[in-house]
Write an enzyme that holds these catalytic residues in place. Structure first.
Site, PDB file in Angstrom:
ATOM      1  N   GLN A   1      25.238  27.240 -46.761  1.00  0.00           N
ATOM      2  CA  GLN A   1      24.877  27.924 -45.462  1.00  0.00           C
ATOM      3  C   GLN A   1      25.059  29.267 -45.446  1.00  0.00           C
ATOM      4  O   GLN A   1      26.138  29.937 -45.340  1.00  0.00           O
ATOM      5  CB  GLN A   1      25.702  27.097 -44.425  1.00  0.00           C
ATOM      6  CG  GLN A   1      25.232  27.669 -43.095  1.00  0.00           C
ATOM      7  CD  GLN A   1      25.854  27.113 -42.163  1.00  0.00           C
ATOM      8  OE1 GLN A   1      26.426  26.018 -41.937  1.00  0.00           O
ATOM      9  NE2 GLN A   1      25.667  27.729 -40.668  1.00  0.00           N
ATOM     10  N   PHE A   2      24.054  29.958 -45.939  1.00  0.00           N
ATOM     11  CA  PHE A   2      24.198  31.528 -46.073  1.00  0.00           C
ATOM     12  C   PHE A   2      24.482  32.288 -44.664  1.00  0.00           C
ATOM     13  O   PHE A   2      24.994  33.327 -44.803  1.00  0.00           O
ATOM     14  CB  PHE A   2      22.786  32.127 -46.834  1.00  0.00           C
ATOM     15  CG  PHE A   2      21.660  32.321 -45.988  1.00  0.00           C
ATOM     16  CD1 PHE A   2      21.326  33.466 -45.217  1.00  0.00           C
ATOM     17  CD2 PHE A   2      20.699  31.114 -45.467  1.00  0.00           C
ATOM     18  CE1 PHE A   2      20.417  33.237 -44.479  1.00  0.00           C
ATOM     19  CE2 PHE A   2      19.670  31.212 -44.966  1.00  0.00           C
ATOM     20  CZ  PHE A   2      19.457  32.467 -44.154  1.00  0.00           C
ATOM     21  N   THR A   3      24.246  31.679 -43.602  1.00  0.00           N
ATOM     22  CA  THR A   3      24.284  32.401 -42.295  1.00  0.00           C
ATOM     23  C   THR A   3      25.906  32.537 -42.203  1.00  0.00           C
ATOM     24  O   THR A   3      26.216  33.339 -41.289  1.00  0.00           O
ATOM     25  CB  THR A   3      23.654  31.394 -41.291  1.00  0.00           C
ATOM     26  OG1 THR A   3      24.177  30.157 -41.224  1.00  0.00           O
ATOM     27  CG2 THR A   3      22.375  31.326 -41.574  1.00  0.00           C
TER      28      THR A   3
END
Length: 145
Positions: free
Chosen positions: A78-80
């Site tokens: 989850q890059f966010t």
């Protein structure tokens, strides 16, 4: 590397209505790879994911780790989590690793966890995922290495 861990009674990931990963009791870890995440940082995150004491002992205190309980570990990229949210009304992603570096780092994390723990599942890197969980507690922690 950042991981948002949640103690769960169950968790799963679906991609296009296909179940790609599921666990019973254990930890769901949403993981973001940051620039500069080398083998030392990945190793430290593995130690923390498997050794962080968030499960109750006989006295009800959080004194047991995932390694102690043998529970499942569901790793979801989850890059966010690495977003810069310090100003404005829209996140910036210059603080996250490039997609290529993030995939490589995430894959190394998964491999290292699988080398040390018998029950590791994943989502699908880069896919639109639907993550379902039943948070136990609720217990949620942000880990950084």
């Amino acid at each position: 590397m950042i991981a948002l861990i949640q103690r769960v009674t169950e968790a799963s990931v679906r991609v296009d209505d296909e179940l790609v990963g599921a666990i019973g009791p254990g930890l769901l870890a949403l993981v973001a790879v940051e620039p500069g995440d080398d083998e030392a940082r990945i190793g430290r995150m593995v130690d923390r994911l498997l050794g962080y004491r968030v499960f109750a002992d006989a006295a009800g205190r959080m004194n047991r780790s995932l390694a102690d309980t043998g529970g499942g570990l569901l790793l979801v990229s989850q890059f966010t989590l690495a977003a810069d949210t310090s100003s404005g009304m829209r996140p910036g992603f210059s603080t996250a690793a490039t997609p290529e570096a993030a995939r490589a780092g995430f894959d190394r994390l998964v491999a290292a966890c699988r080398d040390r723990h018998p029950r590791v599942e994943t989502g699908r890197f880069g896919a639109h995922m639907v993550v379902s969980l039943v948070n136990d507690g609720p217990v949620t922690f942000r880990l950084q290495s």
